[in-house]
Design a protein around this motif. Structure first.
Motif, short mmCIF file in Angstrom:
data_model
loop_
_atom_site.label_atom_id
_atom_site.label_comp_id
_atom_site.label_asym_id
_atom_site.label_seq_id
_atom_site.Cartn_x
_atom_site.Cartn_y
_atom_site.Cartn_z
N VAL A 21 0.83 -1.21 0.00
CA VAL A 21 0.00 0.00 0.00
C VAL A 21 0.86 1.26 0.00
N GLY A 22 1.99 1.23 0.71
CA GLY A 22 2.87 2.38 0.73
C GLY A 22 3.34 2.76 -0.67
N TYR A 25 0.05 3.89 -2.88
CA TYR A 25 -0.45 5.23 -2.56
C TYR A 25 0.55 6.32 -2.96
N TRP A 69 -3.29 -6.92 1.96
CA TRP A 69 -3.17 -5.46 1.94
C TRP A 69 -2.15 -5.06 3.00
N ASP A 71 0.08 -2.49 4.91
CA ASP A 71 0.14 -1.08 5.25
C ASP A 71 0.86 -0.94 6.58
N GLN A 82 -8.20 1.54 7.97
CA GLN A 82 -7.69 0.16 7.97
C GLN A 82 -8.68 -0.81 8.59
N GLN A 104 7.74 3.42 7.15
CA GLN A 104 7.19 2.09 7.39
C GLN A 104 8.31 1.13 7.78
#
Length: 317
Positions: A21-22, A25, A69, A71, A82, A104
């Protein structure tokens, strides 16, 4: 004697979709909005996931195992968004840690671990990997050694490339997700606007003017000579409360938000989620400021009551 039909029969695939996701996005925010940070835009994540699922179904004939997913969240405490995503069917949310610098930690390791485990246990025949980091290469090679085909997806870059060259080389197929495909799911975050009545506009002091030269009263347990820090301004906190309420109305739906009425006392779980979301937007903790938490709830209820054409209430918690 009849000759047996030796034509191989097609075997339906079983596949998983692994989404960093990082990467998704950040790359989409850059190409669509020129944004550098996630707080600059909003994502309709549930609709985006459905779009990715349909995109995968159109390309691989077989059965979807699930969408992973990946994240991150501070202390691995999931955000409201989330939590909403985790409730979607066929979606598994994996959370790494988000440090104080917004970096992250542990996300890549989770992706590599799941990719190898799915292949080793023959849970899938194919894997769609939406990622760009070269750290994925060893896991890709390991999965391929178990006979799994790796289909790499990337986000259309504004220029050049946003995926590691080696990762592209090692994957079995490569596809670039276009900006047009992603555009419906991303929008620029609204900027909070404080409306000042015309009569008061010339005389209303700014928060900086109000607090200029002012010192806060010491905390009850502060050491002699120690002065407590001033908390955030009431208008700012109420604005954040209204924004969180607006986001929940969009993600959870009016029917679910209506269940909170008549208020103004929030269930403990919801109240905690509100605090976490607000602190994330403000960039610091509200826990040392009890009055700020009351303002936060007041802003939340003000937005909810407007949504349902009710009078504005005041939090009593």
């Amino acid at each position: 004697m009849a000759i047996p039909d030796l034509t191989p029969h097609p075997v339906a695939a079983k596949y998983a979709v692994l989404v960093d996701v990082g990467y998704l996005y950040a790359a989409a925010g850059e190409v669509l909005l020129g944004a550098k940070e996630r707080k600059e835009y909003r994502v309709a994540a549930d609709e985006l996931i459905q779009g990715l699922q349909k995109h995968a179904e159109a390309r691989i004939s077989g059965e979807l195992l699930r969408i992973y997913w990946y994240d991150a969240a501070r202390d691995r405490v999931p955000t409201v968004d989330q939590r909403v995503i985790a409730q979607l069917p066929w979606v598994k949310v994996r959370l790494g840690n988000l440090n104080a610098r917004g970096q992250q930690k542990g996300v890549d390791a989770q992706i590599r671990s799941d990719l190898e485990a799915l292949a080793r246990h023959h849970a899938v025949t194919d894997t769609i990997l939406l990622a760009g980091d070269e750290d994925m290469v060893p896991a890709v090679e390991a999965a391929q050694a178990y006979g799994v085909r790796i289909h790499l997806w990337g986000v259309e870059p504004p220029y050049g490339t946003n995926q590691a060259e080696r990762l592209v080389w090692e994957s079995d197929t490569v596809e670039v997700i276009s900006a047009d495909f992603l555009r419906p799911y991303f929008s620029r975050a609204p900027q909070p606007v404080t409306v000042v009545p015309p009569a008061a506009a010339a005389t209303a002091p700014s928060p900086a003017q109000v607090f200029a030269g002012r010192t806060a009263a010491p905390k009850p347990h502060a050491k002699p000579g120690q002065v407590a820090k001033l908390g955030p301004s009431r208008p700012r906190v109420e604005d954040v409360g209204e924004h969180v309420a607006q986001k929940w109305i969009l993600t959870r739906g009016r029917d679910n938000i209506r269940d909170l009425l008549p208020g103004p006392i929030l269930p403990t779980v919801i109240d905690t989620e509100l605090l976490i979301e607000a602190e994330k937007e403000l960039g610091h903790s509200l826990r040392p400021y009890p009055e700020a938490r009351v303002w936060l709830r007041d802003g939340f209820w003000a937005r909810v009551y407007r949504e349902f054409d009710l009078g504005v209430g005041v939090s009593s918690k």
